[in-house]
Design a protein around this motif. Structure first.
Motif, PDB file in Angstrom:
ATOM      1  N   ALA A 117      -4.985  -2.850 -22.483  1.00  0.00           N
ATOM      2  CA  ALA A 117      -3.864  -2.927 -23.408  1.00  0.00           C
ATOM      3  C   ALA A 117      -2.514  -2.828 -22.693  1.00  0.00           C
ATOM      4  O   ALA A 117      -1.497  -2.537 -23.325  1.00  0.00           O
ATOM      5  N   ARG A 118      -2.508  -3.062 -21.394  1.00  0.00           N
ATOM      6  CA  ARG A 118      -1.281  -3.113 -20.589  1.00  0.00           C
ATOM      7  C   ARG A 118      -1.442  -4.237 -19.571  1.00  0.00           C
ATOM      8  O   ARG A 118      -2.556  -4.574 -19.174  1.00  0.00           O
ATOM      9  N   TYR A 119      -0.330  -4.786 -19.091  1.00  0.00           N
ATOM     10  CA  TYR A 119      -0.447  -5.896 -18.145  1.00  0.00           C
ATOM     11  C   TYR A 119      -0.612  -5.430 -16.703  1.00  0.00           C
ATOM     12  O   TYR A 119      -0.707  -6.238 -15.782  1.00  0.00           O
ATOM     13  N   ASP A 120      -0.720  -4.119 -16.477  1.00  0.00           N
ATOM     14  CA  ASP A 120      -0.840  -3.576 -15.123  1.00  0.00           C
ATOM     15  C   ASP A 120      -2.111  -4.027 -14.418  1.00  0.00           C
ATOM     16  O   ASP A 120      -2.133  -4.125 -13.189  1.00  0.00           O
ATOM     17  N   VAL A 121      -3.177  -4.278 -15.151  1.00  0.00           N
ATOM     18  CA  VAL A 121      -4.412  -4.740 -14.510  1.00  0.00           C
ATOM     19  C   VAL A 121      -4.205  -6.124 -13.892  1.00  0.00           C
ATOM     20  O   VAL A 121      -4.817  -6.466 -12.874  1.00  0.00           O
ATOM     21  N   MET A 122      -3.309  -6.928 -14.471  1.00  0.00           N
ATOM     22  CA  MET A 122      -2.999  -8.244 -13.908  1.00  0.00           C
ATOM     23  C   MET A 122      -2.202  -8.097 -12.608  1.00  0.00           C
ATOM     24  O   MET A 122      -2.464  -8.806 -11.623  1.00  0.00           O
ATOM     25  N   VAL A 123      -1.251  -7.180 -12.608  1.00  0.00           N
ATOM     26  CA  VAL A 123      -0.478  -6.922 -11.384  1.00  0.00           C
ATOM     27  C   VAL A 123      -1.396  -6.381 -10.292  1.00  0.00           C
ATOM     28  O   VAL A 123      -1.285  -6.752  -9.118  1.00  0.00           O
ATOM     29  N   THR A 124      -2.312  -5.508 -10.678  1.00  0.00           N
ATOM     30  CA  THR A 124      -3.246  -4.936  -9.708  1.00  0.00           C
ATOM     31  C   THR A 124      -4.115  -6.011  -9.081  1.00  0.00           C
ATOM     32  O   THR A 124      -4.427  -5.955  -7.885  1.00  0.00           O
ATOM     33  N   MET A 148      -0.678 -13.283   2.094  1.00  0.00           N
ATOM     34  CA  MET A 148      -0.392 -11.916   1.666  1.00  0.00           C
ATOM     35  C   MET A 148       1.078 -11.762   1.290  1.00  0.00           C
ATOM     36  O   MET A 148       1.415 -11.205   0.237  1.00  0.00           O
ATOM     37  N   GLY A 149       1.963 -12.250   2.138  1.00  0.00           N
ATOM     38  CA  GLY A 149       3.387 -12.117   1.874  1.00  0.00           C
ATOM     39  C   GLY A 149       3.798 -12.782   0.574  1.00  0.00           C
ATOM     40  O   GLY A 149       4.572 -12.224  -0.215  1.00  0.00           O
ATOM     41  N   ALA A 150       3.277 -13.983   0.325  1.00  0.00           N
ATOM     42  CA  ALA A 150       3.613 -14.682  -0.915  1.00  0.00           C
ATOM     43  C   ALA A 150       3.123 -13.907  -2.131  1.00  0.00           C
ATOM     44  O   ALA A 150       3.833 -13.783  -3.141  1.00  0.00           O
ATOM     45  N   LEU A 151       1.906 -13.358  -2.052  1.00  0.00           N
ATOM     46  CA  LEU A 151       1.363 -12.588  -3.172  1.00  0.00           C
ATOM     47  C   LEU A 151       2.134 -11.287  -3.370  1.00  0.00           C
ATOM     48  O   LEU A 151       2.379 -10.874  -4.515  1.00  0.00           O
ATOM     49  N   VAL A 165       7.496  -4.532  -9.210  1.00  0.00           N
ATOM     50  CA  VAL A 165       8.175  -3.851  -8.097  1.00  0.00           C
ATOM     51  C   VAL A 165       7.224  -3.188  -7.099  1.00  0.00           C
ATOM     52  O   VAL A 165       7.319  -3.433  -5.884  1.00  0.00           O
ATOM     53  N   TRP A 166       6.306  -2.314  -7.559  1.00  0.00           N
ATOM     54  CA  TRP A 166       5.536  -1.483  -6.636  1.00  0.00           C
ATOM     55  C   TRP A 166       4.729  -2.267  -5.607  1.00  0.00           C
ATOM     56  O   TRP A 166       4.518  -1.750  -4.491  1.00  0.00           O
ATOM     57  N   PRO A 167       4.247  -3.503  -5.864  1.00  0.00           N
ATOM     58  CA  PRO A 167       3.513  -4.205  -4.803  1.00  0.00           C
ATOM     59  C   PRO A 167       4.317  -4.445  -3.528  1.00  0.00           C
ATOM     60  O   PRO A 167       3.732  -4.724  -2.481  1.00  0.00           O
ATOM     61  N   ALA A 168       5.644  -4.307  -3.593  1.00  0.00           N
ATOM     62  CA  ALA A 168       6.440  -4.439  -2.368  1.00  0.00           C
ATOM     63  C   ALA A 168       6.017  -3.415  -1.322  1.00  0.00           C
ATOM     64  O   ALA A 168       6.143  -3.661  -0.110  1.00  0.00           O
ATOM     65  N   HIS A 227      -8.324  -1.481   8.593  1.00  0.00           N
ATOM     66  CA  HIS A 227      -8.153  -0.787   7.325  1.00  0.00           C
ATOM     67  C   HIS A 227      -6.792  -0.120   7.177  1.00  0.00           C
ATOM     68  O   HIS A 227      -6.469   0.399   6.105  1.00  0.00           O
ATOM     69  N   THR A 228      -5.974  -0.125   8.227  1.00  0.00           N
ATOM     70  CA  THR A 228      -4.692   0.581   8.174  1.00  0.00           C
ATOM     71  C   THR A 228      -3.772  -0.009   7.122  1.00  0.00           C
ATOM     72  O   THR A 228      -3.052   0.722   6.423  1.00  0.00           O
ATOM     73  N   LEU A 229      -3.773  -1.318   6.959  1.00  0.00           N
ATOM     74  CA  LEU A 229      -2.921  -1.975   5.972  1.00  0.00           C
ATOM     75  C   LEU A 229      -3.208  -1.436   4.577  1.00  0.00           C
ATOM     76  O   LEU A 229      -2.286  -1.069   3.833  1.00  0.00           O
ATOM     77  N   ALA A 230      -4.485  -1.369   4.213  1.00  0.00           N
ATOM     78  CA  ALA A 230      -4.862  -0.877   2.886  1.00  0.00           C
ATOM     79  C   ALA A 230      -4.585   0.614   2.750  1.00  0.00           C
ATOM     80  O   ALA A 230      -4.084   1.074   1.708  1.00  0.00           O
ATOM     81  N   ASP A 231      -4.912   1.390   3.781  1.00  0.00           N
ATOM     82  CA  ASP A 231      -4.681   2.834   3.721  1.00  0.00           C
ATOM     83  C   ASP A 231      -3.196   3.147   3.548  1.00  0.00           C
ATOM     84  O   ASP A 231      -2.820   4.019   2.751  1.00  0.00           O
ATOM     85  N   ALA A 232      -2.356   2.441   4.282  1.00  0.00           N
ATOM     86  CA  ALA A 232      -0.914   2.683   4.188  1.00  0.00           C
ATOM     87  C   ALA A 232      -0.386   2.314   2.803  1.00  0.00           C
ATOM     88  O   ALA A 232       0.451   3.037   2.237  1.00  0.00           O
ATOM     89  N   ALA A 233      -0.859   1.208   2.256  1.00  0.00           N
ATOM     90  CA  ALA A 233      -0.431   0.806   0.915  1.00  0.00           C
ATOM     91  C   ALA A 233      -0.842   1.839  -0.123  1.00  0.00           C
ATOM     92  O   ALA A 233      -0.069   2.202  -1.023  1.00  0.00           O
ATOM     93  N   PHE A 234      -2.067   2.323  -0.011  1.00  0.00           N
ATOM     94  CA  PHE A 234      -2.586   3.324  -0.952  1.00  0.00           C
ATOM     95  C   PHE A 234      -1.737   4.596  -0.898  1.00  0.00           C
ATOM     96  O   PHE A 234      -1.325   5.134  -1.940  1.00  0.00           O
ATOM     97  N   VAL A 235      -1.451   5.082   0.299  1.00  0.00           N
ATOM     98  CA  VAL A 235      -0.657   6.307   0.453  1.00  0.00           C
ATOM     99  C   VAL A 235       0.762   6.095  -0.064  1.00  0.00           C
ATOM    100  O   VAL A 235       1.325   6.958  -0.757  1.00  0.00           O
ATOM    101  N   ALA A 236       1.351   4.957   0.248  1.00  0.00           N
ATOM    102  CA  ALA A 236       2.726   4.687  -0.184  1.00  0.00           C
ATOM    103  C   ALA A 236       2.837   4.679  -1.699  1.00  0.00           C
ATOM    104  O   ALA A 236       3.740   5.296  -2.284  1.00  0.00           O
ATOM    105  N   VAL A 237       1.934   3.982  -2.369  1.00  0.00           N
ATOM    106  CA  VAL A 237       1.987   3.915  -3.836  1.00  0.00           C
ATOM    107  C   VAL A 237       1.677   5.274  -4.448  1.00  0.00           C
ATOM    108  O   VAL A 237       2.279   5.669  -5.456  1.00  0.00           O
TER     109      VAL A 237
END
Length: 411
Positions: A136-143, A160-163, A172-175, A287-297
């Motif tokens: 019931a929110r559009y956040d799943v689409m952004v995810t 990746m950069g384009a997405l 915003v947060w995907p930045a 895996h550092t790219l994903a780990d860093a994104a997870f921690v940042a968000v």
């Protein structure tokens, strides 16, 4: 033989996903009644109202609840693709398809050599923990966009950069996903995508960036970390109120601005720590790219003035990507986020009235949920630092010269 083995691994996974998602669909289509108030009114009332304005070529400038970047118009308009359904039904179907897309991406990655299906299991288990709010929110689409970006990062940095650029203009947060990117092509593609899409909306639809003003005026939402100050203070004579303000239930009254400013200060500190990590990091593994994104968000979520339930969808998506990598050190933070997801559905929507009232149950639920998220952010930051800055427990990779001097074991 390999196909048969893969089939045996996928059968319980797909069966669990199918069962849990059917239940979610039955809830949002109101075949089953979820034990709370109706969370789908955001779609049938707010989103559909925005849809009527957006389809005439303008952003809802007279509605302060519109607090999203310009590309958010696309998911709001997307139910038009299923014109044979009413607006809300079409939106739920598209949210379901976004969920399915994430699963397909995680399965594709998990079946590759050196990867694991644990990430798919995290997604399968985490989403239903949040209840029907997910659809019931559009956040799943952004995810879905964010997950695709992270999984493309190692082999296709421009994709990746384009997405990431597109995702940032959705919410915003995907930045933040670019934090661990080491290839300039990803940053360049993101910048070009943002510039192109932003320019297109700026010239074609009035008010594309009005959301910046509306966001600035937001206060302290009742589910945020800072809100705990006022939940407790109300029991000691604080004279403020809880009101529907700027599209969310917020505290209004004395000292609210102070707490909101403190939250912004914490966000600035989190950003400073992330920049320090980026400057100090010397070891970037797959895996550092994903780990860093997870921690940042995680860090930006817990320090935000608003922690809406749908924010946890982002964290579950990023946690799922981390879990696809056997070497990821995010297992404890992922487990904490899943626990926080379960507490989240209890505080919203099931016992949200207690949260708004600030009684013992409401405060306890917020302490648990926000405490779990804070613990996940702190442990995640520690693990990220140890894995990429100090990494004293990881033996260094041998140099080319060392390898050339090593005795040969071939016959």
């Amino acid at each position: 033989m390999e196909i048969a083995g893969a089939g045996r691994r996928l059968a319980p996974l797909l069966g669990t996903w199918g069962l849990t998602r059917v239940v979610l669909l039955l809830f949002v289509f109101k075949v089953l009644v979820f034990p709370s108030f109706d969370v789908t009114t955001d779609v049938s009332v707010i989103y559909q109202g925005w849809y009527e304005t957006l389809r005439h070529g303008s952003f809802p400038l007279d509605d302060v609840t519109w607090q999203y970047p310009p590309a958010a118009a696309l998911p709001i308009l997307s139910p038009a693709l299923l014109g044979f359904l009413d607006y809300a039904s079409a939106f739920f179907v598209l949210a379901f398809l976004a969920d399915l897309t994430v699963l397909a991406l995680l399965l594709y990655t998990g079946l590759r050599p050196g990867r694991t299906l644990r990430g798919a299991w995290v997604w399968i288990a985490g989403v239903p923990l949040l209840g029907p709010t997910v659809y019931a929110r559009y956040d799943v689409m952004v995810t879905a966009v964010a997950v695709a970006a992270l999984l493309a990062g190692a082999r296709h940095p421009r994709v990746m950069g384009a997405l990431v650029g597109f995702g940032a203009l959705l919410k915003v947060w995907p930045a933040l996903l670019l934090l661990g990117a080491v290839k300039r092509r990803a940053w360049g593609a993101a910048a070009v995508t943002v510039a192109a899409i932003a320019a297109l909306f700026a010239v074609s639809m009035p008010g594309a960036f009005a959301f910046l003003t509306f966001q600035r005026e937001r206060g302290t939402e009742v589910e945020s970390l800072g809100s705990l100050v006022f939940h407790v203070a109300r029991h000691f004579g604080w004279q403020g109120q809880v009101l529907l303000n700027y599209g969310s239930v917020e505290f209004v009254g004395p000292y609210v601005n102070w707490v909101s400013t403190a939250a912004l200060g914490l966000t600035a500190l989190a950003f400073g720590w992330l920049m320090l990590w980026r400057l100090m990091a010397a070891r970037f593994l797959p895996h550092t790219l994903a780990d860093a994104a997870f921690v940042a968000v995680l860090m930006f979520t817990v320090t935000s003035r608003v922690i809406s339930p749908q924010y946890v969808v982002w964290l579950i998506g990023l946690a799922s990507v981390c879990s696809c990598f056997r070497a990821s050190r995010m297992r404890l933070p992922v487990a904490l986020v899943l626990a926080a997801a379960f507490v989240t559905v209890l505080e919203f929507p099931i016992w949200f009235a207690h949260v708004v009232a600030g009684d013992a149950l409401g405060i306890t639920l917020l302490l648990l949920r926000n405490g779990l998220l804070v613990a996940a952010a702190i442990t995640g930051a520690r693990e990220l630092w140890q894995a990429s800055v100090t990494w004293a427990d990881v033996p260094p990779l041998p140099s080319q010269a060392t390898r050339s001097k090593a005795p040969s074991t071939s016959s």
